[in-house]
Design a protein around this motif. Structure first.
Motif, PDB file in Angstrom:
ATOM      1  N   GLY A  17      28.081  46.632  62.464  1.00  0.00           N
ATOM      2  CA  GLY A  17      28.767  47.619  61.638  1.00  0.00           C
ATOM      3  C   GLY A  17      29.416  46.964  60.429  1.00  0.00           C
ATOM      4  O   GLY A  17      29.598  45.751  60.387  1.00  0.00           O
ATOM      5  N   HIS A  18      29.762  47.769  59.454  1.00  0.00           N
ATOM      6  CA  HIS A  18      30.328  47.249  58.214  1.00  0.00           C
ATOM      7  C   HIS A  18      31.804  47.603  58.086  1.00  0.00           C
ATOM      8  O   HIS A  18      32.270  48.575  58.678  1.00  0.00           O
ATOM      9  N   PHE A  19      32.506  46.812  57.299  1.00  0.00           N
ATOM     10  CA  PHE A  19      33.931  47.035  57.084  1.00  0.00           C
ATOM     11  C   PHE A  19      34.276  46.876  55.611  1.00  0.00           C
ATOM     12  O   PHE A  19      33.552  46.231  54.855  1.00  0.00           O
ATOM     13  N   ILE A  53      30.623  39.784  52.964  1.00  0.00           N
ATOM     14  CA  ILE A  53      29.450  39.825  52.100  1.00  0.00           C
ATOM     15  C   ILE A  53      29.868  39.758  50.634  1.00  0.00           C
ATOM     16  O   ILE A  53      29.239  39.084  49.835  1.00  0.00           O
ATOM     17  N   GLU A  54      30.948  40.452  50.310  1.00  0.00           N
ATOM     18  CA  GLU A  54      31.400  40.488  48.916  1.00  0.00           C
ATOM     19  C   GLU A  54      32.918  40.562  48.868  1.00  0.00           C
ATOM     20  O   GLU A  54      33.541  41.242  49.679  1.00  0.00           O
ATOM     21  N   GLN A  55      33.489  39.848  47.914  1.00  0.00           N
ATOM     22  CA  GLN A  55      34.931  39.892  47.676  1.00  0.00           C
ATOM     23  C   GLN A  55      35.151  40.127  46.193  1.00  0.00           C
ATOM     24  O   GLN A  55      34.589  39.418  45.360  1.00  0.00           O
ATOM     25  N   VAL A  56      35.953  41.133  45.881  1.00  0.00           N
ATOM     26  CA  VAL A  56      36.208  41.496  44.490  1.00  0.00           C
ATOM     27  C   VAL A  56      37.709  41.644  44.293  1.00  0.00           C
ATOM     28  O   VAL A  56      38.372  42.307  45.090  1.00  0.00           O
ATOM     29  N   THR A  57      38.230  41.015  43.245  1.00  0.00           N
ATOM     30  CA  THR A  57      39.635  41.249  42.916  1.00  0.00           C
ATOM     31  C   THR A  57      39.725  42.564  42.149  1.00  0.00           C
ATOM     32  O   THR A  57      38.763  42.982  41.500  1.00  0.00           O
ATOM     33  N   LEU A  58      40.859  43.202  42.228  1.00  0.00           N
ATOM     34  CA  LEU A  58      41.031  44.499  41.579  1.00  0.00           C
ATOM     35  C   LEU A  58      41.722  44.380  40.222  1.00  0.00           C
ATOM     36  O   LEU A  58      42.222  45.367  39.688  1.00  0.00           O
ATOM     37  N   GLU A  59      41.733  43.160  39.672  1.00  0.00           N
ATOM     38  CA  GLU A  59      42.263  42.953  38.324  1.00  0.00           C
ATOM     39  C   GLU A  59      41.363  43.687  37.339  1.00  0.00           C
ATOM     40  O   GLU A  59      40.158  43.742  37.562  1.00  0.00           O
ATOM     41  N   PRO A  60      41.810  44.231  36.298  1.00  0.00           N
ATOM     42  CA  PRO A  60      43.171  44.332  35.785  1.00  0.00           C
ATOM     43  C   PRO A  60      43.910  45.574  36.279  1.00  0.00           C
ATOM     44  O   PRO A  60      45.014  45.844  35.847  1.00  0.00           O
ATOM     45  N   PHE A  61      43.299  46.305  37.203  1.00  0.00           N
ATOM     46  CA  PHE A  61      43.906  47.561  37.649  1.00  0.00           C
ATOM     47  C   PHE A  61      45.070  47.337  38.604  1.00  0.00           C
ATOM     48  O   PHE A  61      46.086  48.019  38.522  1.00  0.00           O
ATOM     49  N   GLU A  62      44.910  46.413  39.528  1.00  0.00           N
ATOM     50  CA  GLU A  62      45.964  46.075  40.486  1.00  0.00           C
ATOM     51  C   GLU A  62      46.084  44.562  40.554  1.00  0.00           C
ATOM     52  O   GLU A  62      45.110  43.876  40.837  1.00  0.00           O
ATOM     53  N   ARG A  63      47.273  44.066  40.296  1.00  0.00           N
ATOM     54  CA  ARG A  63      47.494  42.622  40.330  1.00  0.00           C
ATOM     55  C   ARG A  63      47.609  42.141  41.777  1.00  0.00           C
ATOM     56  O   ARG A  63      48.223  42.803  42.613  1.00  0.00           O
ATOM     57  N   ASP A  64      47.016  40.993  42.076  1.00  0.00           N
ATOM     58  CA  ASP A  64      47.091  40.343  43.390  1.00  0.00           C
ATOM     59  C   ASP A  64      46.513  41.193  44.522  1.00  0.00           C
ATOM     60  O   ASP A  64      47.001  41.154  45.643  1.00  0.00           O
ATOM     61  N   HIS A  65      45.484  41.950  44.212  1.00  0.00           N
ATOM     62  CA  HIS A  65      44.773  42.737  45.220  1.00  0.00           C
ATOM     63  C   HIS A  65      43.311  42.296  45.240  1.00  0.00           C
ATOM     64  O   HIS A  65      42.751  41.949  44.207  1.00  0.00           O
ATOM     65  N   ALA A  66      42.713  42.360  46.418  1.00  0.00           N
ATOM     66  CA  ALA A  66      41.282  42.087  46.548  1.00  0.00           C
ATOM     67  C   ALA A  66      40.694  43.038  47.578  1.00  0.00           C
ATOM     68  O   ALA A  66      41.395  43.521  48.472  1.00  0.00           O
ATOM     69  N   CYS A  67      39.427  43.284  47.441  1.00  0.00           N
ATOM     70  CA  CYS A  67      38.696  44.119  48.388  1.00  0.00           C
ATOM     71  C   CYS A  67      37.562  43.263  48.957  1.00  0.00           C
ATOM     72  O   CYS A  67      36.828  42.629  48.204  1.00  0.00           O
ATOM     73  N   VAL A  68      37.450  43.239  50.278  1.00  0.00           N
ATOM     74  CA  VAL A  68      36.410  42.462  50.940  1.00  0.00           C
ATOM     75  C   VAL A  68      35.526  43.430  51.722  1.00  0.00           C
ATOM     76  O   VAL A  68      36.027  44.279  52.457  1.00  0.00           O
ATOM     77  N   VAL A  69      34.226  43.283  51.544  1.00  0.00           N
ATOM     78  CA  VAL A  69      33.239  44.104  52.242  1.00  0.00           C
ATOM     79  C   VAL A  69      32.378  43.168  53.073  1.00  0.00           C
ATOM     80  O   VAL A  69      32.035  42.073  52.628  1.00  0.00           O
ATOM     81  N   GLY A  70      32.041  43.593  54.276  1.00  0.00           N
ATOM     82  CA  GLY A  70      31.208  42.733  55.102  1.00  0.00           C
ATOM     83  C   GLY A  70      30.717  43.424  56.355  1.00  0.00           C
ATOM     84  O   GLY A  70      30.792  44.645  56.475  1.00  0.00           O
TER      85      GLY A  70
END
Length: 86
Positions: A17-19, A53-70
Motif C-alpha cells: 500500500g501507499h502512504f 519514493i518521493e520527497q518534496v519540500t513545500l517551499e515557497p508556500f510553506e516554510r520547513d514543510h515536506a511531503c513524503v510519498v512511498g
C-alpha cells in the motif's frame, strides 16, 4: 510522526500500500535545520518497512514543510517490477 504513521499502517495499510505524510520540521525539532529533520524522519520510515519514493519540500508556500510519498512493506515482486519500469 513516523511512529504514528507506522502504527496506523500496521493496522490499516496492506502490504504494498501507499502512504503520504506531511512533515513540519519545527514541530519535531526546532533546534536543527529542517533538512536534517526530514532526513531523520525518512530514516525512521525506512526502519519501519516504508519505502519512500518521493520527497518534496513545500517551499515557497510553506516554510520547513515536506511531503513524503512511498509504499509500505513492498513485496519483492513489486520491487523488481518497479526497478524494471524505471
Amino acid at each position: 510522526m513516523a511512529r504514528i504513521l507506522a502504527l496506523n499502517a500496521s493496522y490499516f495499510l496492506k502490504a504494498g500500500g501507499h502512504f503520504v505524510i506531511s512533515i513540519k520540521a519545527n514541530c519535531i525539532d526546532s533546534t536543527v535545520p529542517a533538512e536534517a529533520v526530514f532526513a531523520q524522519e525518512v530514516k525512521k520510515l525506512q526502519a519501519e518497512q516504508f519505502k519512500p519514493i518521493e520527497q518534496v519540500t513545500l517551499e515557497p508556500f510553506e516554510r520547513d514543510h515536506a511531503c513524503v510519498v512511498g509504499a509500505y512493506r513492498v513485496p519483492k515482486k513489486q520491487k523488481a517490477a518497479a526497478a524494471a519500469a524505471s
